[in-house]
Design an enzyme around this catalytic site. Structure first.
Site, PDB file in Angstrom:
ATOM      1  N   GLN A   1       0.828  -1.216   0.000  1.00  0.00           N
ATOM      2  CA  GLN A   1       0.000   0.000   0.000  1.00  0.00           C
ATOM      3  C   GLN A   1       0.863   1.268   0.000  1.00  0.00           C
ATOM      4  O   GLN A   1       0.507   2.279   0.617  1.00  0.00           O
ATOM      5  CB  GLN A   1      -0.957  -0.010   1.191  1.00  0.00           C
ATOM      6  CG  GLN A   1      -2.140  -0.947   0.981  1.00  0.00           C
ATOM      7  CD  GLN A   1      -3.024  -0.508  -0.195  1.00  0.00           C
ATOM      8  OE1 GLN A   1      -3.153   0.668  -0.484  1.00  0.00           O
ATOM      9  NE2 GLN A   1      -3.634  -1.481  -0.867  1.00  0.00           N
ATOM     10  N   SER A   2       1.979   1.240  -0.687  1.00  0.00           N
ATOM     11  CA  SER A   2       2.874   2.401  -0.721  1.00  0.00           C
ATOM     12  C   SER A   2       2.247   3.589  -1.448  1.00  0.00           C
ATOM     13  O   SER A   2       1.741   3.456  -2.570  1.00  0.00           O
ATOM     14  CB  SER A   2       4.164   2.009  -1.437  1.00  0.00           C
ATOM     15  OG  SER A   2       4.924   3.162  -1.750  1.00  0.00           O
ATOM     16  N   ASN A   3       2.338   4.745  -0.808  1.00  0.00           N
ATOM     17  CA  ASN A   3       1.918   5.992  -1.456  1.00  0.00           C
ATOM     18  C   ASN A   3       2.982   6.476  -2.439  1.00  0.00           C
ATOM     19  O   ASN A   3       2.679   7.121  -3.437  1.00  0.00           O
ATOM     20  CB  ASN A   3       1.685   7.069  -0.397  1.00  0.00           C
ATOM     21  CG  ASN A   3       0.658   6.641   0.617  1.00  0.00           C
ATOM     22  OD1 ASN A   3      -0.487   6.373   0.266  1.00  0.00           O
ATOM     23  ND2 ASN A   3       1.059   6.528   1.876  1.00  0.00           N
TER      24      ASN A   3
END
Ligand SMILES: *Cc1c(COP(=O)(O)O)cnc(C)c1O
Length: 362
Positions: free
Chosen positions: A88-90
């Protein structure tokens, strides 16, 4: 200095060096005073720098970093951005968006860093956006270290080069050139101008400290602008000893990159792991409390990985009268909101534990 290869690239002087920048932010994210959480029970005012509103691809702090990575990629005539991050990396999501904006391809490597997550975590939130931006996804198993993750990026780059492509790799490790931190050197100037315009006295800055580029960039930028404002980095992944060493290393590399190695001293680097809780991507009752207090008392959304922790740190700082000395806290909202839709199960549990309505004492 070589001329920028693309007309969309400008050259910015920072310290004693010039850097190519591809503009990705159109306006100036606002600085807002929290109406309800400020001043309560003797708490200091809290000003929020809304870097969740940097725009591109649902925004966040990574847009400022990508201005400099994309700028250099274009200046070098590269055709593909490659990056690694948690599922879930921005950072990965904004890189995929920046590649679209700049007319580049994007390969992303997703690391299985958070145990025990459900299908929504794997396919929703940022992952859905990565796919919408047309990025090519690669996966790295749970036990991969940061060095493994960077080696994975180099392997993807080698495979692309073998096909005649010209990739640009954004490494994660603290030993690599901290080019993205240049975005936060510029942000420091912007924030100081906004503070001056608002006519408030700020005595503390609180931010999330993850890879450490945001922390290092903001701290370096404040010192470069002649400000001695203290910055507290709230650990989101590592303990305070490891993070202190990491920020020291990045500030050293950043100082050399801009030709000003003299700006940040050891005493400037302040980190706390009081809000780390169970670790990366997991929250304690206190950090869930901060997350819900922002939502329920301000209508302000935080994310479940970074800003739940850093905002808990900002509230604790605002309650510390000695540290505040009558001034305000400047809290940097670094964004991350798409992850809300991938942490539904965890947020559900926090809601069940909290019960309805405002949380007393937050
Ligand atoms: C990446 C990220 C951070 C941490 O920034 P670093 O520069 O990696 O330290 C904080 N908040 C959000 C929402 C992020 O996505």
């Amino acid at each position: 200095m070589t001329a920028p290869a693309s007309p969309s690239v400008e050259t910015v002087r920072i310290g004693n060096a010039d850097f190519p920048r591809r503009r990705l932010i159109s306006g100036t994210p606002p600085l807002e005073r929290l109406a309800n959480l400020s001043g309560r029970d003797g708490r200091a005012p809290i000003l929020v720098k809304r870097d969740d509103l940097t725009g591109l691809g649902l925004g966040g702090n990574k847009v400022r970093k990508l201005e400099f990575y994309t700028g250099q990629a274009l200046a070098q005539g590269c055709d593909t951005l490659i990056i690694t991050g948690a599922v879930q990396s921005n950072y990965v999501r904004v890189t995929a968006a920046a590649a679209c904006a700049a007319g580049l391809d994007c390969h992303i490597q997703l690391e299985d860093r958070v145990a025990g997550m459900d299908a929504g975590y794997r396919t929703g939130g940022n992952v859905l956006l990565d796919r919408m931006f047309g990025a090519t996804l690669h996966h790295l198993p749970a036990e991969a270290s940061e060095a493994d993750a960077d080696a994975g990026l180099d392997a993807i780059a080698d495979a692309l080069r073998a096909k005649g492509r010209n990739p640009y790799v954004i490494h994660l490790g603290a030993a690599f050139e901290p080019r993205g931190a240049l975005g936060y050197i510029l942000a420091a100037r912007e924030i100081l101008d906004q503070i001056a315009q608002a006519g408030v006295t700020v005595t503390q800055v609180v931010i999330a400290s993850g890879s450490g580029q945001t922390h290092s960039g903001l701290l370096t930028g404040l010192r470069l602008a002649g400000s001695s404002l203290p910055v507290t980095g709230v650990c989101v992944r590592r303990d305070a000893v490891q993070q202190q060493a990491r920020i020291t290393q990045i500030c050293g590399n950043l100082g050399r990159l801009i030709g000003r190695p003299d700006l940040v001293g050891p005493d400037d680097i302040v980190v706390t792991d009081r809000f780390l809780g169970p670790g990366y991507g997991k929250n304690s009752p206190e950090t869930w409390g901060a997350f819900l207090a922002a939502a329920r008392q301000e209508g302000l959304l935080l994310d479940p990985v970074y800003t739940s922790k850093s905002f808990a740190g900002a509230l604790a700082m605002a309650d510390d009268r000695d540290a505040m000395a009558g001034g305000a806290v400047l809290y940097l909202h670094t964004g991350g909101l798409p992850a809300l839709f991938a942490y539904e199960a965890a947020i559900d549990e926090a809601l069940a534990a909290a019960g309805p309505g405002p949380q007393p004492g937050q």
